[in-house]
Design an enzyme around this catalytic site. Structure first.
Site, PDB file in Angstrom:
ATOM      1  N   THR A  45      32.961 -41.338  -0.953  1.00 36.63           N
ATOM      2  CA  THR A  45      32.797 -42.481  -0.050  1.00 36.63           C
ATOM      3  C   THR A  45      31.941 -42.145   1.147  1.00 36.63           C
ATOM      4  O   THR A  45      31.276 -43.018   1.709  1.00 36.63           O
ATOM      5  CB  THR A  45      34.192 -42.960   0.409  1.00 36.63           C
ATOM      6  OG1 THR A  45      34.860 -43.479  -0.728  1.00 36.63           O
ATOM      7  CG2 THR A  45      34.107 -44.056   1.442  1.00 36.63           C
ATOM      8  N   TYR A  56      33.024 -51.508  -2.872  1.00 39.63           N
ATOM      9  CA  TYR A  56      32.024 -50.516  -2.496  1.00 39.63           C
ATOM     10  C   TYR A  56      31.831 -49.547  -3.635  1.00 39.63           C
ATOM     11  O   TYR A  56      32.674 -49.429  -4.528  1.00 39.63           O
ATOM     12  CB  TYR A  56      32.390 -49.788  -1.198  1.00 39.63           C
ATOM     13  CG  TYR A  56      33.441 -48.717  -1.369  1.00 39.63           C
ATOM     14  CD1 TYR A  56      34.786 -49.007  -1.305  1.00 39.63           C
ATOM     15  CD2 TYR A  56      33.068 -47.398  -1.610  1.00 39.63           C
ATOM     16  CE1 TYR A  56      35.736 -48.037  -1.470  1.00 39.63           C
ATOM     17  CE2 TYR A  56      34.020 -46.412  -1.782  1.00 39.63           C
ATOM     18  CZ  TYR A  56      35.351 -46.745  -1.706  1.00 39.63           C
ATOM     19  OH  TYR A  56      36.294 -45.779  -1.883  1.00 39.63           O
ATOM     20  N   THR A 122      37.371 -38.316  -1.271  1.00 43.85           N
ATOM     21  CA  THR A 122      38.678 -37.882  -0.769  1.00 43.85           C
ATOM     22  C   THR A 122      39.759 -37.855  -1.856  1.00 43.85           C
ATOM     23  O   THR A 122      40.771 -37.189  -1.691  1.00 43.85           O
ATOM     24  CB  THR A 122      39.145 -38.803   0.371  1.00 43.85           C
ATOM     25  OG1 THR A 122      39.186 -40.147  -0.114  1.00 43.85           O
ATOM     26  CG2 THR A 122      38.222 -38.697   1.564  1.00 43.85           C
ATOM     27  N   ASP A 123      39.526 -38.570  -2.978  1.00 37.51           N
ATOM     28  CA  ASP A 123      40.599 -38.702  -3.987  1.00 37.51           C
ATOM     29  C   ASP A 123      41.077 -37.355  -4.532  1.00 37.51           C
ATOM     30  O   ASP A 123      42.273 -37.143  -4.709  1.00 37.51           O
ATOM     31  CB  ASP A 123      40.114 -39.560  -5.169  1.00 37.51           C
ATOM     32  CG  ASP A 123      39.990 -41.034  -4.805  1.00 37.51           C
ATOM     33  OD1 ASP A 123      40.383 -41.414  -3.686  1.00 37.51           O
ATOM     34  OD2 ASP A 123      39.486 -41.801  -5.644  1.00 37.51           O
ATOM     35  N   LYS A 195      46.160 -35.867   0.213  1.00 36.47           N
ATOM     36  CA  LYS A 195      45.851 -37.271   0.525  1.00 36.47           C
ATOM     37  C   LYS A 195      47.132 -38.076   0.353  1.00 36.47           C
ATOM     38  O   LYS A 195      47.741 -38.057  -0.713  1.00 36.47           O
ATOM     39  CB  LYS A 195      44.745 -37.791  -0.401  1.00 36.47           C
ATOM     40  CG  LYS A 195      44.292 -39.196  -0.049  1.00 36.47           C
ATOM     41  CD  LYS A 195      43.095 -39.654  -0.873  1.00 36.47           C
ATOM     42  CE  LYS A 195      42.635 -41.036  -0.409  1.00 36.47           C
ATOM     43  NZ  LYS A 195      41.450 -41.519  -1.130  1.00 36.47           N
ATOM     44  N   GLU A 316      69.007 -26.587 -10.366  1.00 41.37           N
ATOM     45  CA  GLU A 316      69.650 -27.500 -11.322  1.00 41.37           C
ATOM     46  C   GLU A 316      69.253 -27.183 -12.760  1.00 41.37           C
ATOM     47  O   GLU A 316      69.950 -27.517 -13.696  1.00 41.37           O
ATOM     48  CB  GLU A 316      69.254 -28.944 -11.006  1.00 41.37           C
ATOM     49  CG  GLU A 316      70.191 -29.637 -10.041  1.00 41.37           C
ATOM     50  CD  GLU A 316      69.906 -31.119  -9.956  1.00 41.37           C
ATOM     51  OE1 GLU A 316      70.417 -31.878 -10.788  1.00 41.37           O
ATOM     52  OE2 GLU A 316      69.152 -31.514  -9.044  1.00 41.37           O
TER      53      GLU A 316
HETATM   54  N1  GLU Z   1      37.110 -42.674  -5.318  1.00 40.30           N
HETATM   55  C1  GLU Z   1      36.154 -42.224  -4.368  1.00 40.30           C
HETATM   56  C2  GLU Z   1      36.066 -40.711  -4.298  1.00 40.30           C
HETATM   57  O1  GLU Z   1      37.030 -40.010  -4.263  1.00 40.30           O
HETATM   58  C3  GLU Z   1      36.405 -42.837  -3.095  1.00 40.30           C
HETATM   59  C4  GLU Z   1      37.435 -42.196  -2.225  1.00 40.30           C
HETATM   60  C5  GLU Z   1      36.785 -41.492  -1.075  1.00 40.30           C
HETATM   61  O2  GLU Z   1      35.804 -40.777  -1.183  1.00 40.30           O
HETATM   62  O3  GLU Z   1      37.324 -41.691   0.008  1.00 40.30           O
HETATM   63  O4  GLU Z   1      34.976 -40.209  -4.291  1.00 40.30           O
END
Ligand code: GLU
Length: 359
Positions: A45, A56, A122-123, A195, A316
Site C-alpha cells: 500500500t 485501491y 503490511t499484510d 498486524k 493440557e
Molecule cells: N494487501 C496489501 C499488502 O499487504 C495492502 C496492505 C498494506 O500494504 O497495507 O500489500
C-alpha cells in the site's frame, strides 16, 4: 586593534573563533557525504493508489515517485533504489523471500551501505521481517516499512513512515537489534511485531514484549535490546537455500475436524502449524490427526490464534506423548517461518523445539 581595551579585544577574538567553528560545521555538513541507504522495494500500500470508489490497488506507484513525495530525505541520506518485486504482500512467498534476502545481504555486505530499507505491504510484513531476522548476517540496520493508507489518500501515512525508516536505517544506534519494522512513529522488533487491525494506521503492536522504541520525525528513542538470537547469531544466516519446505497453517475453531490436517499431509506438507484455540489447543479428533501426521514424518507445531501469550509444553496436551513441538511466544505465521528454516536444515522435532526457545 591597538587602541581597543583588552576586554573588548578578548570578546572580539572569541567572536571570530566562534564564527570560524560555525563556518567549519557548515562546511562539514554541506560537503561531507551523506550516509548511503539501499532501498529494496517490494510493493504494498505504501506504493498503492486509490481506484474508483473506496477501492485501491497496491504496488502501482514507482519508488521514485514515493521518494519524490519526501524531499526531506535529500538532506538525510543518499538513497539507492532497487525494485525486487511489485506485489501486494498477500502474494509474498518463499521464492520472493529468498530473492529479497539475497539482495539485502548483497547490500549489507557493501561497505558503502549504512543500512537497508525495505518497502513492503503490511499484510505479511511481520513474516518477511522475521524471516529476514533469521536469514541475514549483518549488524547493520535493516528496516521494513509500509503504510496503511495509499499514497494518493487523504493524509497518507507512507511519507512520514519512509522518512522515519531511513532515519532508523542510517543511525548506528539501530545496529545489531535484528530486523526492525517502522510505522506510525514506532519501531518494532521483527520477532515481536504483529498486524492487529485491518485498516488503522496504528495496526502494528508487539503484544508480548512491547515496542523496540519510538521515532519522532527522524529522532530515535530505543527502549531496550531484543532478547532472542537474530542476524549475526542466527545459524540460518546467511540463508543459502534455493527453496524452503512446505509448511501449512491450520486454524483451529470449535468443531475442528481432522480433514484439513489429513489433506495438508496428503498434499505434501513437511510441517504443520496449528493456530490453536487458547494456549494452542485443538479438538480431540484434530489432535489424533496431528499425532498421525507426526508418525508419518511431518513435524507439527502448536501455536495460538489468540495473538499473545505463550504456548507451553505438556499443559493440557501431552506433547511428549504425541511428538509435538510448541511455538512458545511465536504466533502461527512466525512459527511457520522458524519451522521452515529448521526443516530446511534437516533438524528433527527435538532440535526444532530447542530453536523455539532461542529464536
Ligand atoms: N494487501 C496489501 C499488502 O499487504 C495492502 C496492505 C498494506 O500494504 O497495507 O500489500
Amino acid at each position: 586593534m591597538g587602541h581597543l581595551q583588552p576586554r573588548v579585544k578578548l570578546s572580539f577574538c572569541i567572536f571570530i573563533a566562534a564564527a570560524r567553528v560555525r563556518l567549519l560545521h557548515y562546511l562539514m555538513a554541506t560537503t561531507s557525504p551523506l550516509p548511503c541507504v539501499r532501498l529494496l522495494a517490494t510493493g504494498g500500500t505504501i506504493a498503492g493508489a486509490q481506484t474508483e470508489g473506496r477501492g485501491y490497488a497496491a504496488a502501482t506507484i514507482s519508488v521514485e515517485a514515493l521518494l519524490a513525495a519526501v524531499p526531506e530525505l535529500n538532506s538525510l541520506a543518499t538513497i539507492e533504489v532497487e525494485q525486487v518485486a511489485r506485489i501486494g504482500s498477500q502474494d509474498m512467498d518463499d521464492t520472493v523471500w529468498l530473492q529479497l534476502a539475497a539482495r539485502a545481504q548483497a547490500a549489507l555486505d557493501d561497505p558503502a551501505i549504512a543500512g537497508v530499507v525495505i518497502t513492503h505491504g503490511t499484510d505479511t510484513m511481520e513474516e518477511t521481517a522475521y524471516f529476514l531476522n533469521l536469514a541475514l548476517k549483518s549488524t547493520k540496520p535493516v528496516v521494513l516499512v509500509g503504510a496503511m493508507r495509499p499514497a494518493t489518500a487523504i493524509s497518507p501515512d507512507g511519507p512520514m513512515n519512509l522518512y522515519n525508516a531511513v532515519a532508523v536505517a542510517i543511525d548506528p544506534v539501530a545496529s545489531d537489534r535484528g530486523v526492525l519494522v517502522v510505522t506510525n512513529d514506532e519501531i518494532h522488533f521483527a520477532r515481536e511485531v504483529s498486524k492487529t487491525n485491518t485498516t488503522q494506521v496504528g495496526t502494528f503492536k508487539s503484544p508480548n514484549r512491547g515496542l523496540a522504541g519510538l521515532v519522532n520525525r527522524g529522532r530515535l528513542h530505543f527502549f531496550g535490546p531484543t532478547v532472542r538470537r537474530h542476524t549475526v547469531t542466527s545459524e540460518f544466516a546467511p540463508v543459502a537455500a534455493t527453496e524452503l519446505p512446505r509448511v501449512d497453517i491450520i486454524y483451529a475453531h470449535a468443531g475442528l475436524r481432522r480433514d484439513l490436517i489429513d489433506a495438508a499431509v496428503s498434499a505434501g506438507a513437511r510441517g504443520l502449524v496449528i493456530a490453536g484455540v487458547g494456549a494452542g489447543n485443538l479438538s480431540t479428533g484434530a489432535l489424533a490427526a496431528c499425532a498421525d501426521a507426526v508418525r508419518s514424518g511431518v513435524l507439527v507445531v502448536r501455536s495460538s490464534r489468540t495473538g499473545g501469550g505463550v504456548v507451553e509444553r505438556n499443559i493440557e496436551i501431552n506433547d511428549d506423548k504425541h511428538g509435538l513441538i510448541v511455538a512458545e511466544e511465536l504466533n502461527p505465521q512466525k512459527a511457520r517461518v522458524l519451522l521452515m528454516l529448521g526443516l530446511g536444515r534437516g533438524l528433527d522435532a527435538a532440535a526444532i523445539q530447542a530453536r523455539f526457545m532461542i529464536y
